[in-house]
Design a protein around this motif. Structure first.
Motif, PDB file in Angstrom:
ATOM      1  N   TRP A  81       0.535  -1.272   0.044  1.00 19.43           N
ATOM      2  CA  TRP A  81       0.005  -0.086   0.145  1.00 19.43           C
ATOM      3  C   TRP A  81       0.652   1.385  -0.052  1.00 19.43           C
ATOM      4  O   TRP A  81       0.200   2.417  -0.182  1.00 19.43           O
ATOM      5  N   ALA A  82       1.949   1.195   0.389  1.00 18.42           N
ATOM      6  CA  ALA A  82       3.073   2.379   0.291  1.00 18.42           C
ATOM      7  C   ALA A  82       3.327   3.129  -0.975  1.00 18.42           C
ATOM      8  O   ALA A  82       3.074   2.168  -2.170  1.00 18.42           O
ATOM      9  N   GLU A  83       3.355   4.410  -1.023  1.00 10.33           N
ATOM     10  CA  GLU A  83       3.780   5.045  -2.121  1.00 10.33           C
ATOM     11  C   GLU A  83       5.189   5.661  -2.002  1.00 10.33           C
ATOM     12  O   GLU A  83       5.346   5.699  -1.028  1.00 10.33           O
ATOM     13  N   ASP A  84       5.571   6.134  -3.170  1.00  9.82           N
ATOM     14  CA  ASP A  84       7.098   6.890  -2.928  1.00  9.82           C
ATOM     15  C   ASP A  84       6.930   7.726  -1.836  1.00  9.82           C
ATOM     16  O   ASP A  84       6.173   8.892  -1.941  1.00  9.82           O
ATOM     17  N   GLY A  85       7.583   8.042  -0.964  1.00  8.89           N
ATOM     18  CA  GLY A  85       8.002   8.993  -0.005  1.00  8.89           C
ATOM     19  C   GLY A  85       7.038   8.781   1.248  1.00  8.89           C
ATOM     20  O   GLY A  85       7.242   9.629   2.114  1.00  8.89           O
ATOM     21  N   ASP A  86       6.303   7.615   1.424  1.00  8.42           N
ATOM     22  CA  ASP A  86       5.577   7.566   2.556  1.00  8.42           C
ATOM     23  C   ASP A  86       6.414   7.151   3.632  1.00  8.42           C
ATOM     24  O   ASP A  86       7.432   6.332   3.539  1.00  8.42           O
ATOM     25  N   VAL A  87       6.263   7.624   4.788  1.00  4.35           N
ATOM     26  CA  VAL A  87       6.733   7.407   6.147  1.00  4.35           C
ATOM     27  C   VAL A  87       5.920   6.433   6.925  1.00  4.35           C
ATOM     28  O   VAL A  87       4.777   6.970   7.103  1.00  4.35           O
ATOM     29  N   GLU A 129      10.553  -0.123  18.421  1.00  4.40           N
ATOM     30  CA  GLU A 129       9.313   0.673  18.434  1.00  4.40           C
ATOM     31  C   GLU A 129       9.401   2.168  18.540  1.00  4.40           C
ATOM     32  O   GLU A 129      10.679   2.588  19.230  1.00  4.40           O
ATOM     33  N   GLY A 130       9.104   2.553  17.645  1.00  2.00           N
ATOM     34  CA  GLY A 130       9.163   4.302  17.320  1.00  2.00           C
ATOM     35  C   GLY A 130      10.051   4.459  16.356  1.00  2.00           C
ATOM     36  O   GLY A 130      10.294   5.702  15.855  1.00  2.00           O
ATOM     37  N   SER A 131      10.823   3.438  15.675  1.00  4.72           N
ATOM     38  CA  SER A 131      11.725   3.649  14.388  1.00  4.72           C
ATOM     39  C   SER A 131      10.746   3.919  13.595  1.00  4.72           C
ATOM     40  O   SER A 131       9.617   3.469  13.051  1.00  4.72           O
ATOM     41  N   ARG A 132      11.377   4.949  12.522  1.00  8.46           N
ATOM     42  CA  ARG A 132      10.712   5.142  11.257  1.00  8.46           C
ATOM     43  C   ARG A 132      11.638   4.590  10.029  1.00  8.46           C
ATOM     44  O   ARG A 132      12.680   4.654  10.152  1.00  8.46           O
ATOM     45  N   VAL A 133      10.774   4.366   9.019  1.00  8.10           N
ATOM     46  CA  VAL A 133      11.231   3.967   7.545  1.00  8.10           C
ATOM     47  C   VAL A 133      10.552   4.816   6.585  1.00  8.10           C
ATOM     48  O   VAL A 133       9.467   5.394   6.802  1.00  8.10           O
ATOM     49  N   VAL A 134      11.249   4.986   5.534  1.00  8.12           N
ATOM     50  CA  VAL A 134      10.657   5.568   4.427  1.00  8.12           C
ATOM     51  C   VAL A 134      10.487   4.793   3.171  1.00  8.12           C
ATOM     52  O   VAL A 134      11.595   3.848   2.985  1.00  8.12           O
ATOM     53  N   MET A 135       9.693   4.897   2.238  1.00  5.42           N
ATOM     54  CA  MET A 135       9.455   4.095   1.269  1.00  5.42           C
ATOM     55  C   MET A 135      10.021   4.783  -0.233  1.00  5.42           C
ATOM     56  O   MET A 135       9.593   5.868  -0.151  1.00  5.42           O
ATOM     57  N   LYS A 136      10.839   4.084  -0.795  1.00  4.00           N
ATOM     58  CA  LYS A 136      11.191   4.948  -2.243  1.00  4.00           C
ATOM     59  C   LYS A 136      10.973   3.948  -3.502  1.00  4.00           C
ATOM     60  O   LYS A 136      11.370   2.776  -3.404  1.00  4.00           O
ATOM     61  N   LYS A 137      10.435   4.628  -4.437  1.00  2.00           N
ATOM     62  CA  LYS A 137      10.149   3.858  -5.688  1.00  2.00           C
ATOM     63  C   LYS A 137      11.564   3.624  -6.414  1.00  2.00           C
ATOM     64  O   LYS A 137      12.108   4.515  -6.405  1.00  2.00           O
ATOM     65  N   GLN A 138      11.542   2.603  -6.728  1.00  2.00           N
ATOM     66  CA  GLN A 138      12.740   2.027  -7.498  1.00  2.00           C
ATOM     67  C   GLN A 138      12.490   1.745  -8.720  1.00  2.00           C
ATOM     68  O   GLN A 138      11.850   0.496  -8.898  1.00  2.00           O
ATOM     69  N   GLY A 139      12.749   2.037  -9.645  1.00  4.23           N
ATOM     70  CA  GLY A 139      12.359   1.637 -11.203  1.00  4.23           C
ATOM     71  C   GLY A 139      10.984   1.654 -11.294  1.00  4.23           C
ATOM     72  O   GLY A 139      10.189   2.479 -10.674  1.00  4.23           O
ATOM     73  N   GLY A 140      10.360   0.873 -12.102  1.00  2.00           N
ATOM     74  CA  GLY A 140       9.043   0.582 -12.244  1.00  2.00           C
ATOM     75  C   GLY A 140       8.460  -0.493 -11.504  1.00  2.00           C
ATOM     76  O   GLY A 140       7.395  -0.973 -11.846  1.00  2.00           O
ATOM     77  N   TYR A 141       9.221  -1.232 -10.459  1.00  2.31           N
ATOM     78  CA  TYR A 141       8.836  -2.239  -9.912  1.00  2.31           C
ATOM     79  C   TYR A 141       8.461  -2.238  -8.497  1.00  2.31           C
ATOM     80  O   TYR A 141       8.159  -3.403  -8.091  1.00  2.31           O
ATOM     81  N   GLY A 142       8.214  -1.073  -8.088  1.00  3.25           N
ATOM     82  CA  GLY A 142       7.697  -1.057  -6.728  1.00  3.25           C
ATOM     83  C   GLY A 142       8.683  -0.229  -5.855  1.00  3.25           C
ATOM     84  O   GLY A 142       9.260   0.688  -6.300  1.00  3.25           O
ATOM     85  N   VAL A 143       8.233  -0.391  -4.733  1.00  2.00           N
ATOM     86  CA  VAL A 143       9.131   0.444  -3.457  1.00  2.00           C
ATOM     87  C   VAL A 143      10.066  -0.469  -2.714  1.00  2.00           C
ATOM     88  O   VAL A 143       9.875  -1.660  -2.624  1.00  2.00           O
ATOM     89  N   VAL A 144      10.962   0.248  -2.248  1.00  2.00           N
ATOM     90  CA  VAL A 144      11.888  -0.637  -1.106  1.00  2.00           C
ATOM     91  C   VAL A 144      11.636   0.191   0.166  1.00  2.00           C
ATOM     92  O   VAL A 144      11.298   1.559   0.201  1.00  2.00           O
ATOM     93  N   MET A 145      12.019  -0.463   1.305  1.00  2.00           N
ATOM     94  CA  MET A 145      11.982   0.364   2.744  1.00  2.00           C
ATOM     95  C   MET A 145      13.497   0.607   3.013  1.00  2.00           C
ATOM     96  O   MET A 145      14.512  -0.158   2.839  1.00  2.00           O
ATOM     97  N   LYS A 146      13.525   1.918   3.274  1.00  2.00           N
ATOM     98  CA  LYS A 146      14.903   2.455   3.657  1.00  2.00           C
ATOM     99  C   LYS A 146      14.709   3.123   5.047  1.00  2.00           C
ATOM    100  O   LYS A 146      13.868   3.464   5.564  1.00  2.00           O
ATOM    101  N   HIS A 147      15.805   3.226   5.681  1.00  2.00           N
ATOM    102  CA  HIS A 147      15.994   3.883   6.898  1.00  2.00           C
ATOM    103  C   HIS A 147      15.550   5.278   6.666  1.00  2.00           C
ATOM    104  O   HIS A 147      15.872   6.061   5.715  1.00  2.00           O
ATOM    105  N   TYR A 148      14.861   5.790   7.827  1.00  2.00           N
ATOM    106  CA  TYR A 148      14.267   7.212   7.755  1.00  2.00           C
ATOM    107  C   TYR A 148      15.484   8.095   7.730  1.00  2.00           C
ATOM    108  O   TYR A 148      16.460   8.238   8.345  1.00  2.00           O
ATOM    109  N   GLY A 149      15.524   9.144   6.690  1.00  2.00           N
ATOM    110  CA  GLY A 149      16.449  10.411   6.491  1.00  2.00           C
ATOM    111  C   GLY A 149      17.354   9.694   5.336  1.00  2.00           C
ATOM    112  O   GLY A 149      18.177  10.755   5.136  1.00  2.00           O
ATOM    113  N   SER A 150      17.201   8.378   4.915  1.00  2.00           N
ATOM    114  CA  SER A 150      18.179   8.114   3.592  1.00  2.00           C
ATOM    115  C   SER A 150      17.383   8.109   2.447  1.00  2.00           C
ATOM    116  O   SER A 150      17.902   7.459   1.409  1.00  2.00           O
TER     117      SER A 150
END
Length: 143
Positions: free
Chosen positions: A20-26, A38-59
């Protein structure tokens, strides 16, 4: 920019975040087998046309593989909640947005962001005169 876990909305499992995540969702981990996360955050980034990857928040802007969240038990067994980002805006911007009804405006009350609109009771936000209104901190959601 300030952030707050959404008061309403769904809880997501690890796999549902990817669905359900979109590019830039936290997202923030609200429940985890390892309480240290608990309390850790992640940011989702669209990679190519294949979906999103989960990245450490701030990266978000760093494309190195070190910024990817490793899917081990504490992470894949976690429950996530979407996080809203709020940006402070000046008085004029806030009232232009309220007047045009194009965007929601928020004020911070007891550490939580609450909608502030045309029919808001000022006393609910401790605004008793024009000076209080002008000096209030207004926010709008950002993406």
């Amino acid at each position: 920019m300030e952030m707050q876990v959404m008061g309403t909305g769904s809880f997501y499992t690890y796999w549902e975040v990817f669905r359900w995540a979109e590019d830039g969702d936290v997202f923030e981990i609200v429940d985890c087998p390892n309480n240290d996360f608990e309390g850790s955050r992640v940011v989702m980034k669209k990679q190519g046309g294949y979906g999103v990857v989960m990245k450490h928040y701030g990266s978000y802007g760093d494309d190195s593989s070190d910024t990817l969240v490793t899917p081990y038990g504490a992470i894949t067994g976690s429950t996530f909640k979407r996080v809203d980002a709020f940006e402070k805006v000046d008085f004029r911007t806030a009232f232009d947005a309220i007047r045009t009804e194009g965007h929601e405006v928020y004020v911070k009350k007891y550490g939580e962001f609450e909608v502030f609109g045309r029919f808001t009771d000022f006393s609910d936000h401790y605004i008793t005169d024009l000076d209080d209104l002008i000096n209030a901190d207004f926010y709008m959601k950002t993406k």
